[in-house]
Design a protein around this motif. Structure first.
Motif, mmCIF file in Angstrom:
data_model
loop_
_atom_site.group_PDB
_atom_site.id
_atom_site.type_symbol
_atom_site.label_atom_id
_atom_site.label_comp_id
_atom_site.label_asym_id
_atom_site.label_seq_id
_atom_site.Cartn_x
_atom_site.Cartn_y
_atom_site.Cartn_z
ATOM 1 N N VAL A 117 0.835 -1.200 0.000
ATOM 2 C CA VAL A 117 0.000 0.000 0.000
ATOM 3 C C VAL A 117 0.867 1.246 0.000
ATOM 4 C CG1 VAL A 117 -1.667 1.333 1.365
ATOM 5 C CG2 VAL A 117 -1.978 -1.137 1.065
ATOM 6 N N ARG A 118 1.994 1.212 0.717
ATOM 7 C CA ARG A 118 2.916 2.345 0.712
ATOM 8 C C ARG A 118 3.432 2.615 -0.702
ATOM 9 N NH1 ARG A 118 7.233 1.349 5.532
ATOM 10 N NH2 ARG A 118 5.899 0.125 6.922
ATOM 11 N N PHE A 119 3.791 1.525 -1.394
ATOM 12 C CA PHE A 119 4.296 1.692 -2.758
ATOM 13 C C PHE A 119 3.205 2.234 -3.676
ATOM 14 C CE2 PHE A 119 7.263 -2.070 -1.672
ATOM 15 C CZ PHE A 119 8.148 -1.201 -1.039
ATOM 16 N N LEU A 120 1.966 1.791 -3.460
ATOM 17 C CA LEU A 120 0.861 2.309 -4.269
ATOM 18 C C LEU A 120 0.604 3.783 -3.987
ATOM 19 C CD1 LEU A 120 -1.715 -0.639 -4.068
ATOM 20 C CD2 LEU A 120 -0.354 0.038 -6.049
ATOM 21 N N SER A 121 0.924 4.226 -2.775
ATOM 22 C CA SER A 121 0.665 5.625 -2.406
ATOM 23 C C SER A 121 1.796 6.557 -2.811
ATOM 24 C CB SER A 121 0.418 5.739 -0.903
ATOM 25 O OG SER A 121 1.573 5.383 -0.174
ATOM 26 N N GLY A 122 2.844 6.017 -3.435
ATOM 27 C CA GLY A 122 3.884 6.889 -3.961
ATOM 28 C C GLY A 122 5.282 6.670 -3.438
ATOM 29 N N VAL A 123 5.472 5.837 -2.423
ATOM 30 C CA VAL A 123 6.812 5.546 -1.929
ATOM 31 C C VAL A 123 7.592 4.792 -3.009
ATOM 32 C CG1 VAL A 123 8.141 4.290 -0.186
ATOM 33 C CG2 VAL A 123 6.067 5.509 0.473
ATOM 34 N N ILE A 135 5.929 -9.015 2.296
ATOM 35 C CA ILE A 135 5.218 -9.006 1.016
ATOM 36 C C ILE A 135 4.495 -10.330 0.802
ATOM 37 C CG2 ILE A 135 5.575 -9.003 -1.491
ATOM 38 C CD1 ILE A 135 7.624 -6.761 -1.063
ATOM 39 N N ARG A 136 5.098 -11.419 1.205
ATOM 40 C CA ARG A 136 4.423 -12.713 1.106
ATOM 41 C C ARG A 136 3.131 -12.692 1.924
ATOM 42 N NH1 ARG A 136 6.715 -18.193 0.297
ATOM 43 N NH2 ARG A 136 5.153 -19.708 0.989
ATOM 44 N N ASN A 137 3.229 -12.169 3.138
ATOM 45 C CA ASN A 137 2.073 -12.058 4.027
ATOM 46 C C ASN A 137 0.996 -11.158 3.410
ATOM 47 O OD1 ASN A 137 0.373 -11.907 6.296
ATOM 48 N ND2 ASN A 137 1.585 -10.269 7.210
ATOM 49 N N GLU A 138 1.411 -10.019 2.857
ATOM 50 C CA GLU A 138 0.452 -9.062 2.297
ATOM 51 C C GLU A 138 -0.240 -9.613 1.052
ATOM 52 O OE1 GLU A 138 2.425 -5.297 1.802
ATOM 53 O OE2 GLU A 138 3.281 -5.415 3.824
ATOM 54 N N LEU A 139 0.466 -10.352 0.238
ATOM 55 C CA LEU A 139 -0.171 -10.955 -0.942
ATOM 56 C C LEU A 139 -1.258 -11.935 -0.510
ATOM 57 C CD1 LEU A 139 2.929 -11.627 -3.241
ATOM 58 C CD2 LEU A 139 1.093 -9.966 -3.650
ATOM 59 N N LYS A 189 4.877 -4.429 -11.070
ATOM 60 C CA LYS A 189 6.180 -3.792 -11.263
ATOM 61 C C LYS A 189 7.048 -3.936 -10.018
ATOM 62 C CE LYS A 189 8.217 0.687 -12.523
ATOM 63 N NZ LYS A 189 7.902 2.116 -12.851
ATOM 64 N N VAL A 190 6.442 -3.750 -8.848
ATOM 65 C CA VAL A 190 7.178 -3.877 -7.585
ATOM 66 C C VAL A 190 7.681 -5.310 -7.410
ATOM 67 C CG1 VAL A 190 6.911 -3.885 -5.072
ATOM 68 C CG2 VAL A 190 6.005 -1.983 -6.410
ATOM 69 N N GLN A 238 -2.956 -2.865 -10.120
ATOM 70 C CA GLN A 238 -2.398 -4.182 -10.419
ATOM 71 C C GLN A 238 -1.051 -4.047 -11.118
ATOM 72 O OE1 GLN A 238 -4.990 -7.103 -12.264
ATOM 73 N NE2 GLN A 238 -6.819 -6.014 -11.548
ATOM 74 N N ALA A 239 -0.973 -3.134 -12.087
ATOM 75 C CA ALA A 239 0.273 -2.928 -12.827
ATOM 76 C C ALA A 239 1.379 -2.449 -11.902
ATOM 77 C CB ALA A 239 0.048 -1.929 -13.965
ATOM 78 N N ALA A 240 1.024 -1.561 -10.964
ATOM 79 C CA ALA A 240 2.025 -1.033 -10.029
ATOM 80 C C ALA A 240 2.569 -2.145 -9.129
ATOM 81 C CB ALA A 240 1.413 0.089 -9.200
#
Length: 589
Positions: A508-514, A529-533, A570-571, A565-567
């Motif tokens: 979510v941080r990466f989606l918000s611009g970090v 990230i495994r947990n968040e997915l 990419k991460v 989804q694209a963002a």
């Protein structure tokens, strides 16, 4: 309590809950404990004291983080798509915070103990909702929390339970027991009353976590509806003395007679029956409402004031009203009796039913289908039918008053029964109790509730700002014949915006611009990230042993817009290329 005693109490709680406080950068300023009994709940429950207290703090952190950073009220007056995204954002924060709290607190579990989520809430769209309104971020079946080696061992057994035909829950549970592994099961709803949260309503939203001393008997994810009737234990005992079986299928006339026997002189208008209400539910609950109304009792409506002085609501929230089931006397010394009837989602129904010994109530259930389009009395009977019987369609029509049911619906109901059987739900019983979901009859539960907003049924206050970056959060910790209301005063140790990042999922941080390419990478990013997915996109994941493959083509763009989804793609691809050892478990399809 003297000042020294208070400081000692705060110090002990801070020590016991330090894994959760440190994870979320919180400082414990004060703690107030109101007990319903002489000794602490932690002295009576099956968990060690530190685990019980960490669960209370995890519930508090979930309530605080979701209330502050989950976009409370941002869906009010917005279009359907925006409203849906606000709900999913709130669910994502609550599920993330709860999961992080559980991950850190289980580092203090005994070495042979693990926790596993057995029932979650959020994957199934509610009746009347479109498919994209389901698939919410959640903690679902099979999520394991334990020390790393043990977590991997249990994970492997869970995958076998899910994927190997013929591998039963009994084999899964027996294998763990034979190796001395203790597995505790959990029923979780990280954000109860999500719609009210998105709309900014002042009452209702809460985080609910029930931990059992054994896993629930499910063998794969399951989410549906259950009919529920919860009455004071005194009423059930009066029925027993009259040789009346009181359960969900008992005619409500007999229920009222048992109430009058248990509370002599009670007036029927002082018998308050809570059910979900609203025009959209008339087809499913209309007969039940009429049955109660003909008996002269009070069907609770929106705006009715509970003994707490707060107005109740009947549009959602089937768990919290259980805490008011019982009796009280008003200012004129007239007796009032409160009970719950109707239906709930599976996780909420099981959570409420498991409170039977905690609250001195009696709760029974009946299994309904996920579609739940027929009246509740019909649903309770159709789930007992044999879907492979040649006369299945005819018997289904007979249950529905002789009216023909469309072929598509017949197939849907047959599939619902087969799915329940495949999930090891206790089919074959007309009425269910919490016992039916657990492998041992002598089971125990620890309930932990964190209040984001005021709760009319207990009178508990929601998250309250005390000063800049200082908040009061109320939690409830309850087990058999014992409960405590715990009020934490928590100070944010970072600035408000920095704390937002602490409580936000990494993706979510990466989606918000970090910028993920310039942010310092830690080895813990892999596990997070495994947990968040698994929390945010379970429908997109394919598990292959230790590896996870992400299929973005499985995600409905109404669940997550294409640009997001694209963002995320990419991460994930960047991490895979630049940190291949840490992300060896990840494949992007």
């Amino acid at each position: 309590m003297t000042e020294t005693d208070r400081r000692n109490l705060v110090a002990q709680w801070a020590f016991d809950t330090r894994p959760v406080l440190l994870r979320f950068h919180l400082w414990l300023e004060d703690v107030e404990v109101e007990r319903a009994q002489a000794v602490p709940v932690s002295a009576l429950t099956f968990t060690p004291r530190g685990i019980a207290r960490c669960l209370a703090m995890t519930s508090a952190a979930t309530a605080l983080g979701t209330r502050l950073f989950g976009e409370f009220g941002a869906g009010a007056g917005r279009d359907k798509a925006t409203y849906n995204q606000v709900k999913k954002s709130a669910d994502a924060v609550s599920a993330y915070v709860m999961s992080e709290g559980l991950w850190h607190l289980t580092r203090t579990l005994p070495e042979n103990h693990a926790m596993m989520v057995c029932l979650g809430e959020g994957l199934m769209p509610k009746v009347g909702e479109t498919p994209e309104m389901g698939a919410n971020p959640m903690l679902g079946f099979g999520r394991v929390y334990a020390r790393p080696e043990l977590a991997r061992t249990v994970d492997r057994r869970v995958r076998r339970l899910l994927n190997e035909p013929g591998h039963t829950f009994e084999q899964f549970h027996g294998w763990l027991q034979n190796r001395g592994i203790t597995l505790w099961g959990a029923a979780v709803d990280t954000l109860e009353n999500t719609s009210r949260f998105a709309e900014g309503k002042p009452t209702g939203p809460m985080a609910v976590f029930h931990l059992f001393d054994s896993p629930l008997r499910l063998s794969r994810p399951y989410e549906s509806y259950m009919g529920c009737l919860t009455v004071p234990a005194r009423v059930a005992e009066a029925a027993e003395r009259a040789s009346v079986l009181l359960d969900y299928r008992t005619p409500r006339q007999q229920v009222v007679e048992a109430i009058e026997a248990a509370y002599p002189g009670v007036r029927r208008e002082h018998v308050h029956v809570w059910t979900l209400r609203g025009k959209t539910r008339a087809g499913r609950l209309g007969r039940l409402w009429e049955e109660w109304e003909k008996l002269g009792v009070h069907l609770v409506e929106d705006g009715w004031r509970a003994p707490s002085g707060l107005e109740v609501f009947t549009d959602s929230g089937t768990y919290a009203p259980t805490f008011l089931v019982g009796s009280w006397q008003d200012a004129a010394q007239a007796t009032h009796v409160f009970l719950c009837d109707g239906y709930a989602a599976t996780a909420e129904a099981m959570q409420a039913a498991s409170l039977s010994d905690v609250l001195d109530v009696r709760s029974t259930m009946a299994m309904f289908s996920p579609s739940f389009t027929l009246p509740c009395d019909v649903e309770a009977r159709l789930m007992q039918l044999d879907p492979s019987a040649p006369d299945f369609a005819r018997r289904l029509g007979e249950l529905n008053g002789g009216r023909t049911i469309e072929a598509g619906q017949v197939r849907s109901y047959a599939e619902a029964i087969r799915d329940a059987a495949a999930s090891n739900m206790p089919l074959g019983k007309a009425v269910l109790r919490a016992d039916d979901f657990l492998p041992e009859k002598d089971w125990h539960v620890l309930a932990s509730v964190g209040y984001m907003c005021d709760d009319p049924y207990t009178g508990a206050a929601g998250v309250t700002r005390v000063a800049d970056n200082v908040y009061r959060v109320v939690t409830l910790l309850a087990t058999r014949n014992a409960s405590s209301r715990i009020t934490f005063t928590l100070r944010l140790m970072e600035s408000f915006e920095t704390t937002r990042q602490v409580f936000s999922p990494l993706l979510v941080r990466f989606l918000s611009g970090v910028d993920h390419t310039t942010r310092p990478v830690k080895i813990s990013d892999s596990g997070r990230i495994r947990n968040e997915l698994q929390t945010m996109l379970p429908q997109a994941l394919e598990h292959d042993g230790e590896r996870i493959r992400v299929h973005f083509d499985r995600i409905n763009e109404m669940v997550m817009p294409r640009d997001k989804q694209a963002a995320i793609r990419k991460v994930l691809e960047w991490y895979k290329v630049n940190h291949p050892v840490w992300f060896d478990w990840l494949d992007v399809a």
